[in-house]
Scaffold this motif. Sequence first.
Motif, short mmCIF file in Angstrom:
data_model
loop_
_atom_site.label_atom_id
_atom_site.label_comp_id
_atom_site.label_asym_id
_atom_site.label_seq_id
_atom_site.Cartn_x
_atom_site.Cartn_y
_atom_site.Cartn_z
N ALA A 122 7.88 -1.95 -1.41
CA ALA A 122 9.01 -2.85 -1.24
C ALA A 122 9.66 -2.64 0.12
CB ALA A 122 10.02 -2.65 -2.38
N ALA A 123 9.79 -1.35 0.52
CA ALA A 123 10.43 -1.05 1.80
C ALA A 123 9.61 -1.61 2.96
CB ALA A 123 10.60 0.47 1.95
N ARG A 124 8.32 -1.69 2.79
CA ARG A 124 7.47 -2.24 3.85
C ARG A 124 7.35 -3.76 3.74
NH1 ARG A 124 5.81 1.52 6.75
NH2 ARG A 124 4.85 3.47 6.10
N GLY A 125 7.96 -4.31 2.72
CA GLY A 125 7.89 -5.76 2.55
C GLY A 125 6.53 -6.26 2.16
N VAL A 126 5.76 -5.45 1.45
CA VAL A 126 4.46 -5.92 0.99
C VAL A 126 4.50 -6.10 -0.53
CG1 VAL A 126 3.22 -4.82 2.88
CG2 VAL A 126 3.42 -3.63 0.70
N ALA A 127 3.73 -7.09 -1.00
CA ALA A 127 3.73 -7.40 -2.42
C ALA A 127 2.86 -6.44 -3.19
CB ALA A 127 3.22 -8.83 -2.63
N ALA A 128 1.83 -5.89 -2.51
CA ALA A 128 0.87 -5.05 -3.23
C ALA A 128 0.06 -4.24 -2.23
CB ALA A 128 -0.06 -5.91 -4.07
N ALA A 129 -0.55 -3.17 -2.74
CA ALA A 129 -1.52 -2.41 -1.96
C ALA A 129 -2.82 -2.41 -2.73
CB ALA A 129 -1.04 -0.98 -1.74
N VAL A 130 -3.92 -2.71 -2.04
CA VAL A 130 -5.24 -2.63 -2.68
C VAL A 130 -5.75 -1.21 -2.46
CG1 VAL A 130 -7.56 -3.58 -2.83
CG2 VAL A 130 -5.64 -5.06 -2.19
N LEU A 131 -6.00 -0.50 -3.55
CA LEU A 131 -6.48 0.89 -3.47
C LEU A 131 -7.98 0.90 -3.72
CD1 LEU A 131 -3.61 2.61 -5.48
CD2 LEU A 131 -3.75 2.19 -3.02
N THR A 132 -8.72 1.44 -2.78
CA THR A 132 -10.18 1.42 -2.89
C THR A 132 -10.77 2.82 -2.95
OG1 THR A 132 -10.55 1.44 -0.51
CG2 THR A 132 -10.20 -0.71 -1.54
N GLN A 133 -9.92 3.84 -2.74
CA GLN A 133 -10.43 5.21 -2.73
C GLN A 133 -10.23 5.81 -4.13
OE1 GLN A 133 -9.78 7.43 1.07
NE2 GLN A 133 -8.39 5.77 1.53
N PRO A 134 -11.32 6.18 -4.78
CA PRO A 134 -11.20 6.64 -6.18
C PRO A 134 -10.25 7.82 -6.33
CG PRO A 134 -13.48 6.14 -5.66
CD PRO A 134 -12.72 6.04 -4.37
N ASP A 135 -10.14 8.71 -5.32
CA ASP A 135 -9.25 9.85 -5.56
C ASP A 135 -7.79 9.43 -5.49
OD1 ASP A 135 -9.42 9.57 -2.79
OD2 ASP A 135 -9.36 11.73 -2.41
N SER A 136 -7.49 8.39 -4.73
CA SER A 136 -6.12 7.87 -4.74
C SER A 136 -5.78 7.29 -6.10
CB SER A 136 -5.96 6.78 -3.67
OG SER A 136 -5.92 7.36 -2.39
N ILE A 137 -6.72 6.56 -6.66
CA ILE A 137 -6.50 5.93 -7.97
C ILE A 137 -6.37 7.01 -9.05
CG2 ILE A 137 -7.53 4.41 -9.70
CD1 ILE A 137 -8.85 2.92 -7.26
N ALA A 138 -7.27 8.02 -8.99
CA ALA A 138 -7.21 9.10 -9.97
C ALA A 138 -5.88 9.82 -9.89
CB ALA A 138 -8.36 10.08 -9.72
N TRP A 139 -5.40 10.05 -8.66
CA TRP A 139 -4.11 10.73 -8.49
C TRP A 139 -2.98 9.89 -9.04
CZ3 TRP A 139 0.00 8.90 -5.58
CH2 TRP A 139 1.09 9.77 -5.47
N LEU A 140 -2.98 8.61 -8.67
CA LEU A 140 -1.86 7.74 -9.05
C LEU A 140 -1.76 7.58 -10.57
CD1 LEU A 140 0.37 5.79 -7.96
CD2 LEU A 140 -1.35 3.96 -8.13
N LEU A 141 -2.91 7.44 -11.22
CA LEU A 141 -2.90 7.15 -12.66
C LEU A 141 -3.08 8.39 -13.52
CD1 LEU A 141 -4.98 3.84 -12.66
CD2 LEU A 141 -2.51 4.16 -12.40
N ASN A 142 -3.14 9.57 -12.88
CA ASN A 142 -3.37 10.81 -13.64
C ASN A 142 -4.59 10.70 -14.55
OD1 ASN A 142 -1.29 12.13 -12.39
ND2 ASN A 142 0.16 11.96 -14.10
N ILE A 143 -5.69 10.29 -13.94
CA ILE A 143 -6.97 10.25 -14.67
C ILE A 143 -8.02 10.97 -13.84
CG2 ILE A 143 -6.51 8.10 -15.94
CD1 ILE A 143 -8.11 6.60 -13.79
#
Lengths: 676, 676
Positions: free
Chosen positions: A260-281
């Motif tokens: 929100a601070a950057r004024g973006v609606a969304a971030a596309v995450l393509t790196q599996p370790d980022s996704i694993a970290w974010l979702l605790n999986i």
Amino acid sequence: MRYGYAEGLGDPRLGALWRQLGHSEPVEGLAAVIAGVAAAPADLDPDRWLDLLNVPHDGELATRLRRLRDRAAIGDPGAAGDRAGRLAALRLELGRRQLAGFVVPRADEHQGEYVSARAQRLAWLTGFTGSAGLAFVLRDRAAIFVDGRYTLQVRAEAPAELFEFRHLVDEPHAEWLTAALPRGGRIGYDPWLHTADWVEKARTAIGPAGIDLIACEHNPIDQIWGDQPPPPLAPVVPHDLRFAGRSSADKCTELAQTLAARGVAAAVLTQPDSIAWLLNIRGGDVPHTPVPLAFAIALADGSVDLFVDRRKLLPATLAGFAGQVRVHPGEALGAALDGFGSSGARVLLDPTASAAWIFDRLHLAGALIVREADPCLLVKARKNPVELDGIRSAHRRDGIALVRFLRWLESQPPGGGLTEGEAAGRLLGLRREGDLFRDTSFETIAASGPNAAVVHYRVGPDGGRRLERGELFLLDSGAQYLDGTTDVTRTVAIGEPSAEMREHFTLVLKGHIALATVRFPQGTTGTHLDSLARRPLWQAGLDYDHGTGHGVGSYLSVHEGPQRISKMHNPVALQPGMILSNEPGYYKSGAYGIRIENLVAVEACREFSAPVRPMLSFETLTLVPIDRRLIVAERLDRAERDWLDDYHARVRRILTPRLDRATAAWLDQATRPLGS
Amino acid sequence: MRYGYAEGLGDPRLGALWRQLGHSEPVEGLAAVIAGVAAAPADLDPDRWLDLLNVPHDGELATRLRRLRDRAAIGDPGAAGDRAGRLAALRLELGRRQLAGFVVPRADEHQGEYVSARAQRLAWLTGFTGSAGLAFVLRDRAAIFVDGRYTLQVRAEAPAELFEFRHLVDEPHAEWLTAALPRGGRIGYDPWLHTADWVEKARTAIGPAGIDLIACEHNPIDQIWGDQPPPPLAPVVPHDLRFAGRSSADKCTELAQTLAARGVAAAVLTQPDSIAWLLNIRGGDVPHTPVPLAFAIALADGSVDLFVDRRKLLPATLAGFAGQVRVHPGEALGAALDGFGSSGARVLLDPTASAAWIFDRLHLAGALIVREADPCLLVKARKNPVELDGIRSAHRRDGIALVRFLRWLESQPPGGGLTEGEAAGRLLGLRREGDLFRDTSFETIAASGPNAAVVHYRVGPDGGRRLERGELFLLDSGAQYLDGTTDVTRTVAIGEPSAEMREHFTLVLKGHIALATVRFPQGTTGTHLDSLARRPLWQAGLDYDHGTGHGVGSYLSVHEGPQRISKMHNPVALQPGMILSNEPGYYKSGAYGIRIENLVAVEACREFSAPVRPMLSFETLTLVPIDRRLIVAERLDRAERDWLDDYHARVRRILTPRLDRATAAWLDQATRPLGS
């Protein structure tokens, strides 16, 4: 169905057992799941995949399914095969598509360090199995480009009558291509397997020569690789809060604020370790790094769209997503990206790490792409206190395994025939005995004598060299524990080391200590610190041709950005909580190799009170003795000797209560003060 | 004619003397030359300008012309004046041009560190005289943006009722502009005074807010500044081969080969020191740096087009150009650039250093611009053996001046009333006595007590502070000799220093020695080495907020690229022949400042024989004792003590034969080994 196991599905007893368990899906659905499970690396828990099918581990059905799985085991894509035939088939396919050539990277859709068997297209086509490389196949020529690590290996693995061998950095492929092709040549590429940055740079380099890059919707290799493994289906499990330290909801909320601070609606995450970290999986789709292959879109409202094969999600994982995470099949990603286009939204995407396909799709849809680093990178790198406690605990267990190993190694008669492979296997066995162990964090480097001078040496299927008297043995290994990832290198003397070995070991140690003890102001980067570890070697006219330190994840990738310590420019300031390796070395080609590696965590420096500027320092995490027999004590100054003795005292104090008496006695000797 | 001296031209006696010398040009032509001479900084040789007019120095005509010149002396653009009136006039002019605002940088057409009086538009408009800054003048608001060095100075010099004060880095002007202006605002800029890179970045930053940057063909300040000085006309003289070491023809031939290898037809050179280096000429159009303001186009055939006011070329200079260099008036540059467009040629231009005007003109003409660094930079930075011999010789003379100064300073009674300005003046007088002295290489920093903690302190017109007992005196100064440029800082105790001062001086010295003694492999950059000089301070929780070393020219700019030693990313590897400063420091705000600066030259490290990799090291050039009273000898290790004693022995050995007996005796004491 291209797999032999399909025949087993016709067994009426299997169908009966399957329906007995209350499953209503047709038994044929099992086939694809089993193929995906077989295409993933082996799991330490060999039965966990049965949970994906909701099948009890102890019944007859499990036994029959295991048999099917074993039959589905995939071959090694790099194993011997008809390379000439494969190359000819590819050229036929290129001809059909009116392409002058095709580029084959060693990459998957996520551009990670490790890839699944399905993505081993380069190995299948050429035989080359290194971790980085690129082949260009033209109608009448083909070349493999590898870096300095792999110039020997590529010649051993790929047939020279089919491929030219080139250096990835010194001989840019753009020059080779423009020399090999006339103007108007069309080179195909798979937009899923290259980053947007790579495609842009390649276009800029070859465009002036009139050569065009053509995105191929379907990878021609996938069309000719008859028994190509399917995408892996390793179970995706929740990563417990007692290890992660922060709830996924909390992380998503913070990320949403950033967006929100950057004024973006969304971030596309393509790196599996980022996704694993974010979702605790966590998952197991690629070797050594416990991640599921998946894509995600994090929205500025704090919710997340996860694009993943739902068949690999355990019920507990799905339950953990409650409300915040919406699960979609991977094929739905394109339509989701299109949605941002129709609203003209600003979408964050990392052009250095994301597939060109995603970039192009967003762009064509009309979205405004904000080209910035993956927004999870920096937050993930700054470990929270629970993660730091976890990594300390993991290092205690790792230290115990290493100490037991070193004592065992010292008890082996020098020249007694022990091989590199046996040593590595022994260490793995000791690590497995520790709590929370899940995997090695990379393929162990167990290198004796001259092999240790090959920086990326790996023991071959023959078990490797025997450890000989008067040599150095370099052991670089690490583990994935549920509470942390380790990576440690020790170089030990087998029998009596030479004076030169001791001299050079001491220089490496001085560099290691300089980095371990440095204090530095906020804003300092790893590029600034790198020379401190090299200076003792430099003063003797020596150096090493690798970085001094890489970032390390928390039960994630053992090579994690954005921070690093190396000569290469890196603008990321070191920040409290970041974990890095400290691993200077020295390599004498054909003779021996030396490396001393500990992991360290950046922390606020506690020595200074308020008035001076805030300083940072390193906490050494690894707890393994450094071979005293290789140290020339007189070459260390007082502060260096103090560091070594203090370090050894700490290793002794922490590990001794956890060791049997004999091992404790050995550690006592191994860690006694210098000069005593 | 806006200058008072014009009236003197009516003197019939002057006309008669002028014609007597055989001049056929009308006497009125003298006026413009004299105005240009008066607009240049004072020359150490006050009569050299008479050679431009071919007038003997000893006749009556010379006397009369000198009188005219004195009358033409220009005022200080930063001196008190009607700032409110000037600002109102500028706003009136902006209104006429339908501009919402105008940006006023502290820059001339060559983007150098020093600018001529004519280019002091920022000082004239605002009163701010610092060496870097930028003002934005809108219809109802105006702001000056300066960096951390000048936050105090700008408030003292510019009226707060007219200007807001902003930080150049922390408060980007793009944000201020977009907040201050509605969409559709048009901001004027002078395309001669900004680089192409600056304009591109500014456009990118303010474009999204709907604000446009408009290139102004005529600078509105030049239209309202009634007595704006003309462009300077300092004599351009040949730089002798015995100092330059290589003929201009040789340099042009090498440059032509470089251009041909890159496939470019020409390089546009916009940096006066590159042109002075390439053509072996020197000038005096700006303070402290002996360069003529000029542009040049170096062609791939080895010839050069020089765009310069021909009136400032001495006959000997013109003679030296024979054949290779064609001289054109500055106004002819545009047409020459157009010529590349019509042929669609590839032209090299440095977008980080060249005026946007040149970039735009080339682009509009249709030339293909190759955006690369000025091709003279790297060759100029690697001094040839003659230049290195010259710089060593210059340092011997500089060392003699400094030693005589330090002895004199020590003879002054502490607290005896000596001012900073008097000390600086004394040193200048001693330097002038040395051979080949031409100028100071920058404005001397003579800072006592708390003033030394102001890193860019300059003594004001009041002569500055008195040196008091128990304080430190920091003296940072340098000279332009025909055979080299020097830059040296010494910090000396006035009376008895405190223990804390000695402690911190010793830490700075340890950092200085670490850099002076480092050996490093080829490929190492200054960014890699910077931390070595900081580490002793870092370990004590301290640091300094400036770079550790800058490149230095050979009788050229004292701040010369492309190499530097600092935390800032710099990709340029250090190479043999490069000269840099080694100047760590420590500053305690409100109390004292410490800096120890020597110049060093990069050299091949001679300690190692063939088998190890090629290493480089530094040769220390500066020959001035370091104040032993400020060193805590016990805090130095053996190698550090050895370095200091060896350095002092070398200073003593080289300088003593060149000193009178009393000064030699003083030097003997000042350079005796530590602990003796």
